[in-house]
Design a protein around this motif. Structure first.
Motif, PDB file in Angstrom:
ATOM      1  N   ALA A  69      81.652  64.232  51.595  1.00 17.13           N
ATOM      2  CA  ALA A  69      80.779  65.252  52.173  1.00 17.13           C
ATOM      3  C   ALA A  69      81.358  66.647  51.950  1.00 17.13           C
ATOM      4  O   ALA A  69      80.644  67.589  51.599  1.00 17.13           O
ATOM      5  CB  ALA A  69      80.582  64.984  53.659  1.00 17.13           C
TER       6      ALA A  69
ATOM      7  N   GLU B 155      79.770  69.707  49.846  1.00 18.87           N
ATOM      8  CA  GLU B 155      79.358  70.699  50.844  1.00 18.87           C
ATOM      9  C   GLU B 155      78.178  70.213  51.679  1.00 18.87           C
ATOM     10  O   GLU B 155      77.167  70.907  51.849  1.00 18.87           O
ATOM     11  CB  GLU B 155      79.039  72.038  50.172  1.00 18.87           C
ATOM     12  N   LEU B 156      78.313  69.005  52.199  1.00 15.68           N
ATOM     13  CA  LEU B 156      77.317  68.433  53.090  1.00 15.68           C
ATOM     14  C   LEU B 156      77.991  67.983  54.382  1.00 15.68           C
ATOM     15  O   LEU B 156      79.220  67.905  54.459  1.00 15.68           O
ATOM     16  CB  LEU B 156      76.633  67.220  52.439  1.00 15.68           C
TER      17      LEU B 156
ATOM     18  N   THR C  21      75.215  63.278  56.794  1.00 13.90           N
ATOM     19  CA  THR C  21      74.250  63.186  55.689  1.00 13.90           C
ATOM     20  C   THR C  21      74.645  62.075  54.722  1.00 13.90           C
ATOM     21  O   THR C  21      73.800  61.273  54.306  1.00 13.90           O
ATOM     22  CB  THR C  21      74.162  64.523  54.943  1.00 13.90           C
TER      23      THR C  21
ATOM     24  N   LEU D  44      71.161  66.062  44.198  1.00 13.93           N
ATOM     25  CA  LEU D  44      72.380  65.541  44.827  1.00 13.93           C
ATOM     26  C   LEU D  44      72.870  64.312  44.079  1.00 13.93           C
ATOM     27  O   LEU D  44      74.081  64.134  43.883  1.00 13.93           O
ATOM     28  CB  LEU D  44      72.117  65.196  46.294  1.00 13.93           C
TER      29      LEU D  44
ATOM     30  N   GLU E 201      65.823  68.673  60.362  1.00 14.63           N
ATOM     31  CA  GLU E 201      67.075  69.004  59.688  1.00 14.63           C
ATOM     32  C   GLU E 201      66.988  70.284  58.864  1.00 14.63           C
ATOM     33  O   GLU E 201      68.011  70.811  58.426  1.00 14.63           O
ATOM     34  CB  GLU E 201      67.470  67.852  58.755  1.00 14.63           C
TER      35      GLU E 201
ATOM     36  N   THR F  18      66.367  71.846  52.756  1.00 17.70           N
ATOM     37  CA  THR F  18      67.299  70.919  53.381  1.00 17.70           C
ATOM     38  C   THR F  18      68.673  71.576  53.538  1.00 17.70           C
ATOM     39  O   THR F  18      68.955  72.604  52.913  1.00 17.70           O
ATOM     40  CB  THR F  18      67.440  69.641  52.545  1.00 17.70           C
ATOM     41  N   PRO F  19      69.556  70.982  54.353  1.00 19.50           N
ATOM     42  CA  PRO F  19      70.909  71.548  54.518  1.00 19.50           C
ATOM     43  C   PRO F  19      71.684  71.650  53.217  1.00 19.50           C
ATOM     44  O   PRO F  19      72.580  72.482  53.099  1.00 19.50           O
ATOM     45  CB  PRO F  19      71.578  70.562  55.489  1.00 19.50           C
ATOM     46  N   ASP F  20      71.345  70.801  52.219  1.00 21.66           N
ATOM     47  CA  ASP F  20      72.010  70.907  50.926  1.00 21.66           C
ATOM     48  C   ASP F  20      71.197  71.751  49.946  1.00 21.66           C
ATOM     49  O   ASP F  20      71.364  71.654  48.729  1.00 21.66           O
ATOM     50  CB  ASP F  20      72.308  69.521  50.338  1.00 21.66           C
ATOM     51  N   HIS F  21      70.292  72.592  50.484  1.00 22.27           N
ATOM     52  CA  HIS F  21      69.562  73.617  49.746  1.00 22.27           C
ATOM     53  C   HIS F  21      68.605  73.055  48.686  1.00 22.27           C
ATOM     54  O   HIS F  21      68.366  73.673  47.653  1.00 22.27           O
ATOM     55  CB  HIS F  21      70.537  74.618  49.106  1.00 22.27           C
TER      56      HIS F  21
END
Length: 275
Positions: free
Chosen positions: A37, A41-42, A46, A61, A101, A220-223
């Motif tokens: 993670a 960078e998660l 996740t 991803l 999220e 999303t949090p991972d862009h």
């Protein structure tokens, strides 16, 4: 036979399969969930959710993980060779998961008030229009769920929230004049939230980039950008980066065609002043 139930079961199975492949590759490469993670960078949660089949593995991803874990494109190939229905769950439940999220939400609506902006009375009136009709217990439960979801608007660290609403939505008398007025008042109150921007696309706008219908863009949090849309034929997701970018450009055009946030407040004030 319940086709919807079978599709969802199949989807969960394939998501778990990809998750197990990721888990095996991670362990073979000597990573813990926490270390992996951090590398991409998660949040650790996740990675755990993907490995357990509770969250979709998106193509960008998957590509990054293939490179990091030296899996020779296995994860990307796994996604690309799934039936389309299994690549991204086509249901409202998954929308709610991603919405909770999301770090940014861009929502265009031209049919009914966006769910995140609905007053309780208005939400109940919308569910009463469902055909075939819901019974009162279902209407109450669904209304409560919708209003509870609005906690996203008042979090200490909320996502970036932007809404463009076509003016005809403001003139709908769903549930009657009093419910319409309470909805307009609620919408006006929401415009004062600092993390939220509401713009009205007026009836007299000479251009309209949203004639193809409503849609929502979630970051999303991972862009990654996910696009969700509903119609009479059901709901669907767009996760392809090029297609998602196309909708982002369309949303930017809609914002430029809409009234400014301040002028949108003024329009709401005028509508509330009518008797």
């Amino acid at each position: 036979m319940n086709t919807k139930k079978l599709s969802r079961t199949k989807n969960q199975s394939t998501m778990r399969m990809l998750g197990k492949q990721l888990q095996a590759a991670r362990k073979a490469a000597g990573y813990t969930q926490s270390a992996l993670a951090q590398a991409v960078e998660l949040a650790e949660e996740t990675i755990a959710a993907i490995e357990q089949g509770r969250r979709s593995l998106l193509p960008p991803l998957a590509a990054a993980l293939d490179q990091l874990l030296d899996t020779k494109g296995m994860l990307v190939a796994g996604i690309e060779n799934l039936p389309e229905i299994d690549q991204f769950p086509l249901n409202a439940e998954q929308f709610i998961v991603h919405l909770r999220e999301a770090i940014a939400v861009s929502w265009y609506e031209c049919v009914v008030m966006p769910g995140l902006l609905q007053a309780p009375e208005y939400a109940g009136a919308v569910f009463r229009e469902h055909v075939p009709a819901y019974d009162e217990a279902v209407i109450k439960a669904r209304t409560t769920e919708r209003i509870d979801r609005q906690e996203i608007l008042r979090r200490p660290s909320p996502p970036t929230l932007s809404f463009v609403v076509w003016e005809p939505v403001l003139h709908l008398h769903i549930g009657g004049a009093e419910i319409r007025r309470s909805q307009l008042q609620y919408l006006r109150e929401l415009t004062e939230l600092r993390q939220l921007v509401i713009q009205i696309l007026p009836l007299n706008a000479p251009s309209h980039a949203g004639l193809a219908g409503p849609f929502t863009i979630l970051e999303t949090p991972d862009h990654q950008q996910l696009v969700y849309a509903e119609s009479q034929l059901g709901s669907h997701w767009i996760a392809d980066p090029n297609e998602a970018a196309n909708r982002a450009h369309k949303y930017a055009m809609l914002r430029s065609q809409a009234l400014s946030p301040q002028d949108s407040k003024s329009l709401l004030d005028r509508l509330l002043g009518e008797r």
